[in-house]
Design a protein around this motif. Structure first.
Motif, PDB file in Angstrom:
ATOM      1  N   VAL A  20       0.844  -1.200   0.000  1.00 50.85           N
ATOM      2  CA  VAL A  20       0.000   0.000   0.000  1.00 50.85           C
ATOM      3  C   VAL A  20       0.877   1.247   0.000  1.00 50.85           C
ATOM      4  N   GLY A  21       0.441   2.236  -0.777  1.00 51.58           N
ATOM      5  CA  GLY A  21       1.156   3.512  -0.815  1.00 51.58           C
ATOM      6  C   GLY A  21       0.850   4.319   0.436  1.00 51.58           C
ATOM      7  N   GLY A  79     -10.533  11.975   1.572  1.00 58.59           N
ATOM      8  CA  GLY A  79      -9.615  11.315   0.631  1.00 58.59           C
ATOM      9  C   GLY A  79     -10.184  11.452  -0.766  1.00 58.59           C
ATOM     10  N   ALA A  80      -9.311  11.233  -1.770  1.00 54.14           N
ATOM     11  CA  ALA A  80      -9.792  11.298  -3.157  1.00 54.14           C
ATOM     12  C   ALA A  80     -10.785  10.167  -3.421  1.00 54.14           C
ATOM     13  N   SER A  81     -10.629   9.050  -2.729  1.00 58.17           N
ATOM     14  CA  SER A  81     -11.486   7.875  -2.982  1.00 58.17           C
ATOM     15  C   SER A  81     -12.973   8.222  -2.894  1.00 58.17           C
ATOM     16  N   TYR A  90      -5.411   1.397 -10.906  1.00 58.75           N
ATOM     17  CA  TYR A  90      -5.578   1.279  -9.463  1.00 58.75           C
ATOM     18  C   TYR A  90      -6.999   0.785  -9.197  1.00 58.75           C
ATOM     19  N   ASN A 147      -0.669   4.980 -11.468  1.00 61.24           N
ATOM     20  CA  ASN A 147      -0.611   3.923 -10.467  1.00 61.24           C
ATOM     21  C   ASN A 147      -1.242   2.701 -11.107  1.00 61.24           C
ATOM     22  N   ASP A 151      -7.406  11.667 -12.371  1.00 61.61           N
ATOM     23  CA  ASP A 151      -6.895  11.327 -11.041  1.00 61.61           C
ATOM     24  C   ASP A 151      -5.464  11.833 -10.969  1.00 61.61           C
ATOM     25  N   TYR A 179      -1.021  12.035  -7.554  1.00 59.89           N
ATOM     26  CA  TYR A 179       0.445  11.951  -7.422  1.00 59.89           C
ATOM     27  C   TYR A 179       1.151  13.145  -8.053  1.00 59.89           C
ATOM     28  N   THR A 236      -5.418  14.875  -3.289  1.00 60.22           N
ATOM     29  CA  THR A 236      -5.469  14.279  -1.948  1.00 60.22           C
ATOM     30  C   THR A 236      -4.337  14.783  -1.068  1.00 60.22           C
ATOM     31  N   SER A 276      -3.033  12.456   0.863  1.00 57.12           N
ATOM     32  CA  SER A 276      -2.419  11.147   1.177  1.00 57.12           C
ATOM     33  C   SER A 276      -1.076  10.935   0.495  1.00 57.12           C
ATOM     34  N   LYS A 277      -0.799  11.651  -0.578  1.00 55.56           N
ATOM     35  CA  LYS A 277       0.368  11.339  -1.405  1.00 55.56           C
ATOM     36  C   LYS A 277       1.360  12.499  -1.360  1.00 55.56           C
ATOM     37  N   ARG A 327      -7.311  11.335   5.704  1.00 52.92           N
ATOM     38  CA  ARG A 327      -8.437  11.245   4.788  1.00 52.92           C
ATOM     39  C   ARG A 327      -8.901  12.625   4.294  1.00 52.92           C
ATOM     40  N   TYR A 387       5.235   3.831  -7.062  1.00 47.52           N
ATOM     41  CA  TYR A 387       5.259   2.387  -7.263  1.00 47.52           C
ATOM     42  C   TYR A 387       6.273   1.980  -8.325  1.00 47.52           C
ATOM     43  N   ARG A 406       3.431  -5.373  -8.115  1.00 50.35           N
ATOM     44  CA  ARG A 406       3.599  -3.973  -7.756  1.00 50.35           C
ATOM     45  C   ARG A 406       4.183  -3.878  -6.364  1.00 50.35           C
TER      46      ARG A 406
HETATM   47  N1  DCS Z   1      -6.226   7.505  -6.744  1.00 48.62           N
HETATM   48  C1  DCS Z   1      -5.111   6.788  -6.890  1.00 48.62           C
HETATM   49  C2  DCS Z   1      -4.498   6.634  -8.235  1.00 48.62           C
HETATM   50  C3  DCS Z   1      -4.530   6.178  -5.770  1.00 48.62           C
HETATM   51  O1  DCS Z   1      -3.428   5.463  -5.950  1.00 48.62           O
HETATM   52  C4  DCS Z   1      -5.135   6.338  -4.510  1.00 48.62           C
HETATM   53  C5  DCS Z   1      -4.598   5.652  -3.307  1.00 48.62           C
HETATM   54  C6  DCS Z   1      -6.295   7.114  -4.426  1.00 48.62           C
HETATM   55  C7  DCS Z   1      -6.809   7.672  -5.567  1.00 48.62           C
HETATM   56  C8  DCS Z   1      -7.013   7.339  -3.152  1.00 48.62           C
HETATM   57  O2  DCS Z   1      -6.325   7.983  -2.170  1.00 48.62           O
HETATM   58  P1  DCS Z   1      -7.008   8.666  -0.951  1.00 48.62           P
HETATM   59  O3  DCS Z   1      -8.415   8.197  -0.844  1.00 48.62           O
HETATM   60  O4  DCS Z   1      -6.183   8.290   0.234  1.00 48.62           O
HETATM   61  O5  DCS Z   1      -6.961  10.127  -1.234  1.00 48.62           O
HETATM   62  N2  DCS Z   1      -3.658   4.635  -3.540  1.00 48.62           N
HETATM   63  C9  DCS Z   1      -3.722   3.360  -2.886  1.00 48.62           C
HETATM   64  C10 DCS Z   1      -2.688   2.436  -3.383  1.00 48.62           C
HETATM   65  O6  DCS Z   1      -2.593   2.025  -4.503  1.00 48.62           O
HETATM   66  N3  DCS Z   1      -1.920   2.141  -2.401  1.00 48.62           N
HETATM   67  O7  DCS Z   1      -2.265   2.826  -1.283  1.00 48.62           O
HETATM   68  C11 DCS Z   1      -3.511   3.415  -1.437  1.00 48.62           C
END
Ligand code: DCS
Length: 479
Positions: free
Chosen positions: A45-46, A138-140, A165, A221, A249, A252, A288, A290-291, A300, A390, A444
């Motif tokens: 996991v990233g 989070g972006a999710s 992804y 990703n 998306d 990154y 996000t 997160s990255k 989040r 990755y 990966r």
């Molecule tokens: N989009 C991409 C391309 C991602 O890789 C991830 C998370 C997200 C969106 C969502 O991130 P957040 O919800 O945290 O903002 N990547 C996952 C992965 O492949 N490994 O770790 C988490």
């Protein structure tokens, strides 16, 4: 006896069909081994902080003060927190209606959305409207909300890169839509060929699918490629001609490890193209906390920006967001800080730059170490990680290994990754979890293990791989 709704056999089939490999079989086995006392390197996991990345100091200071506002009244606060962190905490608290314990507007705090809009405007050189920016957990969550609005049923197709992804494949399954794959070209550094897109759309249409949207992940990703401006222009033209919504998306965007192709946003390229196309293509861009060098996955925080989306649709998306009441408020503050970090002249500026540069430069070195490490292994080839987090090497499995996997009842790359895990503790995700061409195998791994541990990890990978290849003969499986 009739089944109850949550008996397994009566569950929503879309839930059962949905696969999410990043937390799949390999991850579960790794967790088991860890419980048994084996040292596991979680590169599945990233999740940078889980692998030892330290949080940036300034944003944590600000959010700490927002979480504990009584500290602001302590006469000694200035001894622990720098004045700019104190000022920023007061600023963000003033944007809330009751601090971090109160719901915000379901689109996010207006003041933070304004900061996001200013960031986009600085980045792209075009105006951005805070009313068209929604903050998300989070972006999710944003991706899920938007796909929910797009997918009406099984006949609705979403173009998704392969490899991708699995947030995308999983959400499309959950919502009962159809994934329309377009293949990235491994031999072209995972480039995107618009002819492949045309073929994918034509094929889907011949099966009665209405293709409605296209996803790009830039930087990629799991593939790590950075899209060129020319490529983005082709994609936007394609979306315009085919009347597709583009889901960009761009989580990154800070994670770039080469200088030839700096990140360029889909929004900027679209605006650069001018009218009529800049007024036509419907675009949603995701980001996000997160990255990047933030890596604040557990907080989040995310946002999406809508371009060329009609006001009545924006209202509907607002309504959908409102069902969840409010995104995390502390995460919104992280987002505010990410888009407006300390500036030259601020007390915390030097430290912030030192920390963020340190992380990015180390990631760049790690990207190189991993690629070189993989390419030194028998039957392994790997494109350079241009961006994201990755490495996605191709593993040329010999026919005997494929045979052994079949006998064990495993998909060949799952078989390889399980053996790798058992032998070395390195927890990866098999390429099949992201999609890959028939008969071609990958894994990966993130590039996130600590830099000082990287040589040892790559040595242990190489030893495992080269033994594995000798054990199963040296034939190639690539077609
Ligand atoms: N989009 C991409 C391309 C991602 O890789 C991830 C998370 C997200 C969106 C969502 O991130 P957040 O919800 O945290 O903002 N990547 C996952 C992965 O492949 N490994 O770790 C988490």
């Amino acid at each position: 006896m009739s089944l109850k709704a949550l008996d397994y056999d009566s569950l929503n089939e879309n839930v059962k069909n949905c696969q999410y490999a990043v937390r799949g079989e390999l991850y579960l086995r790794a967790s088991e081994l860890q419980k048994e006392g084996k040292k596991i390197i979680f590169t599945n996991v990233g999740n940078p902080h889980a692998l030892g990345q330290k949080p940036l100091t300034f944003p944590r200071q600000v959010v700490a003060l927002c979480q504990a506002p009584f500290l602001l009244d302590d006469p000694n606060v200035g001894m622990i927190f720098p004045a700019d962190a104190i000022a920023r905490a007061k600023h963000y608290l003033s944007l809330t209606s009751g601090g971090l314990g109160a719901y915000s507007d379901s689109r996010g705090l207006p003041g933070v959305r304004k900061e996001v809009a200013q960031f986009i405007q600085r980045r792209d050189g075009y105006p951005s409207d805070p009313e068209l920016i929604f903050l998300t957990d989070g972006a999710s969550k944003g991706v899920m909300q938007i796909l929910n609005c797009v997918i009406r049923g099984q006949k609705d197709g979403i173009l998704v890169p392969v490899p991708q992804y699995p947030l995308y494949s999983a959400t499309i399954s959950l919502l009962g839509g159809t994934l329309v794959p377009y293949y990235l070209e491994e031999s072209e550094n995972w480039g995107l060929d618009v002819n492949n897109l045309r073929q994918s759309v034509a094929q889907a249409r011949s099966q009665g699918i209405t293709v409605r949207a296209m996803v790009i992940i830039n930087p990629g990703n799991p593939t790590g490629q950075c899209l060129s401006e020319a490529n983005l222009r082709e994609i936007l033209r394609f979306c315009c001609n085919e009347r597709l919504v583009l889901l960009g998306d761009e989580v990154y965007q800070q994670n770039i490890y080469q200088d030839e192709r700096p990140f360029i946003s889909s929004k900027k390229v679209l605006m650069d193209m001018g009218a009529p196309i800049s007024k036509e293509v419907q675009l949603i861009s995701f980001h996000t906390v997160s990255k990047g060098y933030w890596g604040e996955c557990g907080q989040r925080g995310g946002y999406f920006e809508m371009t060329n989306i009609p006001p009545r649709t924006v209202e509907e998306i607002y309504k959908v967001a409102s069902i969840a009441l409010s995104p995390n408020v502390s995460a919104q503050i992280f987002m505010g800080l990410m888009v407006s970090p300390p500036k030259p002249g601020d007390i915390s500026y030097a430290q912030f730059v030192r920390e963020s540069k340190g992380i990015l430069e180390s990631l760049r070195r790690r990207a190189r170490m991993m690629t070189d490490g993989f390419n030194s292994c028998k039957n392994v080839v790997c494109n350079f990680t241009e961006g994201a987090m990755y490495s996605f090497p191709q593993i040329k499995l010999p026919p005997k290994a494929i045979q052994a996997a079949k006998q064990a009842g495993k998909v060949p790359d799952v078989f390889y990754c399980l053996k790798l895990l058992e032998a070395t503790g390195i927890s990866t995700v098999p390429g099949s979890g992201f999609g890959q061409k028939e008969g071609v195998f990958h894994l990966r791994t993130t590039i996130l293990p600590a830099e000082e541990e990287m040589p040892e990890i790559m040595d242990s990978f190489k030893k495992f791989n080269d033994d594995f290849m000798s054990q199963y003969g040296v034939g190639y499986s690539r077609m």
